[in-house]
Design a protein around this motif. Structure first.
Motif, PDB file in Angstrom:
ATOM      1  N   LEU A  10      45.196  10.755 -31.934  1.00  0.00           N
ATOM      2  CA  LEU A  10      45.593  11.617 -32.754  1.00  0.00           C
ATOM      3  C   LEU A  10      46.993  11.404 -33.325  1.00  0.00           C
ATOM      4  O   LEU A  10      48.007  11.607 -32.371  1.00  0.00           O
ATOM      5  CB  LEU A  10      45.709  13.049 -31.791  1.00  0.00           C
ATOM      6  CG  LEU A  10      44.074  13.435 -31.664  1.00  0.00           C
ATOM      7  CD1 LEU A  10      44.004  14.831 -31.089  1.00  0.00           C
ATOM      8  CD2 LEU A  10      43.273  13.524 -32.952  1.00  0.00           C
ATOM      9  N   ASP A  11      47.285  11.440 -34.467  1.00  0.00           N
ATOM     10  CA  ASP A  11      48.589  11.183 -35.136  1.00  0.00           C
ATOM     11  C   ASP A  11      49.329  12.709 -35.251  1.00  0.00           C
ATOM     12  O   ASP A  11      48.757  13.379 -36.474  1.00  0.00           O
ATOM     13  CB  ASP A  11      48.429  10.474 -36.310  1.00  0.00           C
ATOM     14  CG  ASP A  11      49.853   9.945 -36.751  1.00  0.00           C
ATOM     15  OD1 ASP A  11      50.877  10.670 -36.243  1.00  0.00           O
ATOM     16  OD2 ASP A  11      49.984   8.863 -37.790  1.00  0.00           O
ATOM     17  N   ASP A  28      43.808  18.515 -38.411  1.00  0.00           N
ATOM     18  CA  ASP A  28      42.413  18.214 -39.081  1.00  0.00           C
ATOM     19  C   ASP A  28      41.470  18.611 -37.833  1.00  0.00           C
ATOM     20  O   ASP A  28      41.409  18.182 -36.851  1.00  0.00           O
ATOM     21  CB  ASP A  28      42.380  16.569 -39.027  1.00  0.00           C
ATOM     22  CG  ASP A  28      41.171  16.125 -39.400  1.00  0.00           C
ATOM     23  OD1 ASP A  28      40.102  17.039 -39.402  1.00  0.00           O
ATOM     24  OD2 ASP A  28      41.089  14.903 -39.845  1.00  0.00           O
ATOM     25  N   HIS A  29      40.801  19.654 -38.024  1.00  0.00           N
ATOM     26  CA  HIS A  29      40.019  20.183 -36.890  1.00  0.00           C
ATOM     27  C   HIS A  29      38.681  19.384 -36.784  1.00  0.00           C
ATOM     28  O   HIS A  29      38.204  19.416 -35.568  1.00  0.00           O
ATOM     29  CB  HIS A  29      39.368  21.657 -37.391  1.00  0.00           C
ATOM     30  CG  HIS A  29      40.587  22.601 -37.257  1.00  0.00           C
ATOM     31  ND1 HIS A  29      41.219  23.147 -36.338  1.00  0.00           N
ATOM     32  CD2 HIS A  29      41.199  23.159 -38.198  1.00  0.00           C
ATOM     33  CE1 HIS A  29      42.134  24.103 -36.718  1.00  0.00           C
ATOM     34  NE2 HIS A  29      42.167  23.959 -37.579  1.00  0.00           N
ATOM     35  N   ALA A  30      38.164  18.758 -37.558  1.00  0.00           N
ATOM     36  CA  ALA A  30      37.044  17.737 -37.311  1.00  0.00           C
ATOM     37  C   ALA A  30      37.602  16.520 -36.256  1.00  0.00           C
ATOM     38  O   ALA A  30      36.794  16.380 -35.578  1.00  0.00           O
ATOM     39  CB  ALA A  30      36.782  17.025 -38.682  1.00  0.00           C
ATOM     40  N   SER A  31      38.855  16.206 -36.515  1.00  0.00           N
ATOM     41  CA  SER A  31      39.371  15.136 -35.589  1.00  0.00           C
ATOM     42  C   SER A  31      39.589  15.596 -34.364  1.00  0.00           C
ATOM     43  O   SER A  31      39.445  15.020 -33.186  1.00  0.00           O
ATOM     44  CB  SER A  31      40.469  14.692 -36.218  1.00  0.00           C
ATOM     45  OG  SER A  31      40.316  13.601 -37.116  1.00  0.00           O
ATOM     46  N   ILE A  32      40.233  17.184 -34.219  1.00  0.00           N
ATOM     47  CA  ILE A  32      40.393  17.636 -32.881  1.00  0.00           C
ATOM     48  C   ILE A  32      39.014  17.672 -32.067  1.00  0.00           C
ATOM     49  O   ILE A  32      38.901  17.587 -30.947  1.00  0.00           O
ATOM     50  CB  ILE A  32      41.098  18.950 -33.179  1.00  0.00           C
ATOM     51  CG1 ILE A  32      42.435  19.013 -33.628  1.00  0.00           C
ATOM     52  CG2 ILE A  32      41.068  19.832 -32.040  1.00  0.00           C
ATOM     53  CD1 ILE A  32      43.354  18.219 -32.518  1.00  0.00           C
ATOM     54  N   MET A  73      40.391   7.540 -29.305  1.00  0.00           N
ATOM     55  CA  MET A  73      41.019   8.046 -30.383  1.00  0.00           C
ATOM     56  C   MET A  73      42.443   8.273 -30.120  1.00  0.00           C
ATOM     57  O   MET A  73      43.101   8.164 -28.985  1.00  0.00           O
ATOM     58  CB  MET A  73      40.310   9.063 -30.788  1.00  0.00           C
ATOM     59  CG  MET A  73      39.091   9.449 -31.241  1.00  0.00           C
ATOM     60  SD  MET A  73      38.790  11.102 -31.748  1.00  0.00           S
ATOM     61  CE  MET A  73      39.999  11.458 -33.215  1.00  0.00           C
ATOM     62  N   GLN A 111      36.395  16.007 -32.547  1.00  0.00           N
ATOM     63  CA  GLN A 111      35.813  14.875 -32.191  1.00  0.00           C
ATOM     64  C   GLN A 111      36.617  14.245 -30.682  1.00  0.00           C
ATOM     65  O   GLN A 111      36.090  13.585 -29.956  1.00  0.00           O
ATOM     66  CB  GLN A 111      36.147  13.545 -33.192  1.00  0.00           C
ATOM     67  CG  GLN A 111      35.686  12.376 -32.956  1.00  0.00           C
ATOM     68  CD  GLN A 111      36.001  11.207 -34.134  1.00  0.00           C
ATOM     69  OE1 GLN A 111      36.415  11.879 -35.156  1.00  0.00           O
ATOM     70  NE2 GLN A 111      35.800  10.020 -33.734  1.00  0.00           N
ATOM     71  N   ALA A 112      37.868  14.705 -30.820  1.00  0.00           N
ATOM     72  CA  ALA A 112      38.861  14.135 -29.631  1.00  0.00           C
ATOM     73  C   ALA A 112      38.328  14.869 -28.451  1.00  0.00           C
ATOM     74  O   ALA A 112      38.240  14.308 -27.415  1.00  0.00           O
ATOM     75  CB  ALA A 112      40.146  14.248 -29.945  1.00  0.00           C
ATOM     76  N   VAL A 130      41.960   9.534 -24.695  1.00  0.00           N
ATOM     77  CA  VAL A 130      42.244  10.167 -26.135  1.00  0.00           C
ATOM     78  C   VAL A 130      43.822   9.964 -26.008  1.00  0.00           C
ATOM     79  O   VAL A 130      44.421  10.973 -25.304  1.00  0.00           O
ATOM     80  CB  VAL A 130      41.709  11.360 -26.505  1.00  0.00           C
ATOM     81  CG1 VAL A 130      42.434  11.732 -27.672  1.00  0.00           C
ATOM     82  CG2 VAL A 130      40.323  11.201 -26.812  1.00  0.00           C
ATOM     83  N   LEU A 174      43.911  20.792 -29.313  1.00  0.00           N
ATOM     84  CA  LEU A 174      43.069  19.976 -28.477  1.00  0.00           C
ATOM     85  C   LEU A 174      42.830  20.685 -27.422  1.00  0.00           C
ATOM     86  O   LEU A 174      41.581  20.605 -26.965  1.00  0.00           O
ATOM     87  CB  LEU A 174      43.576  18.468 -28.251  1.00  0.00           C
ATOM     88  CG  LEU A 174      42.988  17.565 -27.329  1.00  0.00           C
ATOM     89  CD1 LEU A 174      41.723  17.240 -28.035  1.00  0.00           C
ATOM     90  CD2 LEU A 174      43.749  16.472 -27.071  1.00  0.00           C
TER      91      LEU A 174
END
Length: 338
Positions: A166-167, A3-7, A164, A9-10, A20, A122
């Motif tokens: 990340l899973d 999920d590049h959006a979550s990456i 955050m 954001q992190a 994180v 990340l």
């Protein structure tokens, strides 16, 4: 799937000095900007970690070692070429511009490039791949390392310390990276500070020198204290030949026992059976210890693994987990039953 959006954001959270948690192939890491002393201090505070206990700096594939290390011996480049991305940490002389906070005040630094695709994504997003993420395991200091995002949430959700988590699923290797000291090659040669998935023989096959055992003057390194990786419930290890007798005696004494084993053994209050191969055992070990820690048992009894070289990393972690529980079996057998 990444999920590049979550990456993104992190990565932004790290750049802002926040913490994180992220997956690696070994265990989940509690990450901060390695060049931000205040952010690194937040790691120590969140974990309750002693300030003189160094953390490992994680780098993106192809990152410049020269930015982090004052000296890069040929052996370091050879090992990086052979094992990175992967579960190998190298101890090198720390570059002058790198804050001492990541090294516990020492003049050395631990560096590794993790193999998990989310960790790589990340690291590539963080400071456009030119930064380093300081990341010990994402758990309270001395406790069992997390191998799933749920384990991280169990450790830190009540604190609100993390921006955050990340899973990335369950960690593939399941125990922490091998650590080899290359900072004193001229005087001590390579030194194996912590065994792991990459063996001393595998290292020797690359650099033509077998790492020595730790010496009194070796740099401090992550996860090398005598008592470490321990659940709240006391842990004891016994060889297979004596386990049946011990289990029967503890049952007779009215003690609830949680069992971590790989052979056919009698039923107990709680039990988890792990694969009888070192890779599978390591992958499942920390999740098993966490599960048995929540079973309400008075003791987690572990069937001692074989003493072969392939089991060195697992035996190291179990020895440290059981270090603070010396005499626990004798004590449970010689007190009145509840």
């Amino acid at each position: 799937m990444i999920d590049h959006a979550s990456i993104g954001q992190a990565a932004r959270a790290l750049e802002q000095g926040l913490l994180v948690a992220f997956p690696t192939e070994t265990v989940y890491g509690l990450g901060a900007d390695a060049e931000n002393p205040a952010a690194v201090a937040a790691i120590y505070a969140a974990k309750g970690r002693p300030q003189d206990h160094p953390v490992i700096v994680h780098l993106a594939p192809g990152a410049s070692l020269a930015h982090w290390a004052a000296e890069i011996p040929a052996e370091a480049q050879q090992l990086a070429d052979a094992f990175w991305p992967g579960p190998l940490t190298m101890i090198l002389k720390r570059a002058a511009g790198v804050p001492a906070a990541v090294s516990g005040g020492q003049d050395t630094i631990g560096l590794r490039c993790p193999a998990h695709p989310l960790a790589i994504a990340l690291l590539q997003a963080f400071k456009q791949g030119r930064g380093g993420i300081a990341a010990p395991s994402a758990n309270k200091f001395g406790h069992v390392s997390p191998t799933t995002a749920a384990h991280v949430h169990d450790e830190f959700d009540a604190d609100g310390a993390l921006a955050m988590v990340l899973d990335g699923g369950a960690s593939l290797v399941g125990i922490e990276s091998t650590i080899v000291d290359l900072s004193r090659l001229a005087t001590h040669g390579p030194v194996l500070l912590r065994p792991g998935h990459i063996s001393a023989d595998a290292i020797a096959a690359v650099i033509d020198r077998l790492p020595a055992a730790p010496d009194a003057a070796a740099p401090r390194a992550s996860g090398t204290l005598e008592s470490h990786y321990a659940p709240h419930t006391p842990v004891a290890m016994q060889p297979t030949a004596t386990l049946k007798t011990t289990l029967a005696q503890l049952h007779e004494a009215g003690r609830k026992v949680a069992l971590v084993h790989y052979s056919d053994l009698p039923a107990t209050h709680a039990a988890v059976r792990l694969p009888a191969a070192p890779g599978g055992f390591a992958h499942a070990l920390y999740a098993a210890l966490r599960s048995m820690d929540g079973s309400g048992a008075a003791l987690i009894l572990v069937e001692a693994p074989p003493q072969e070289a392939a089991w060195l990393g697992v035996n190291d972690r179990l020895r440290r987990a059981a270090h603070g529980s010396t005499g626990i079996v004798h004590g449970l057998l010689n007190k009145e039953a509840p």
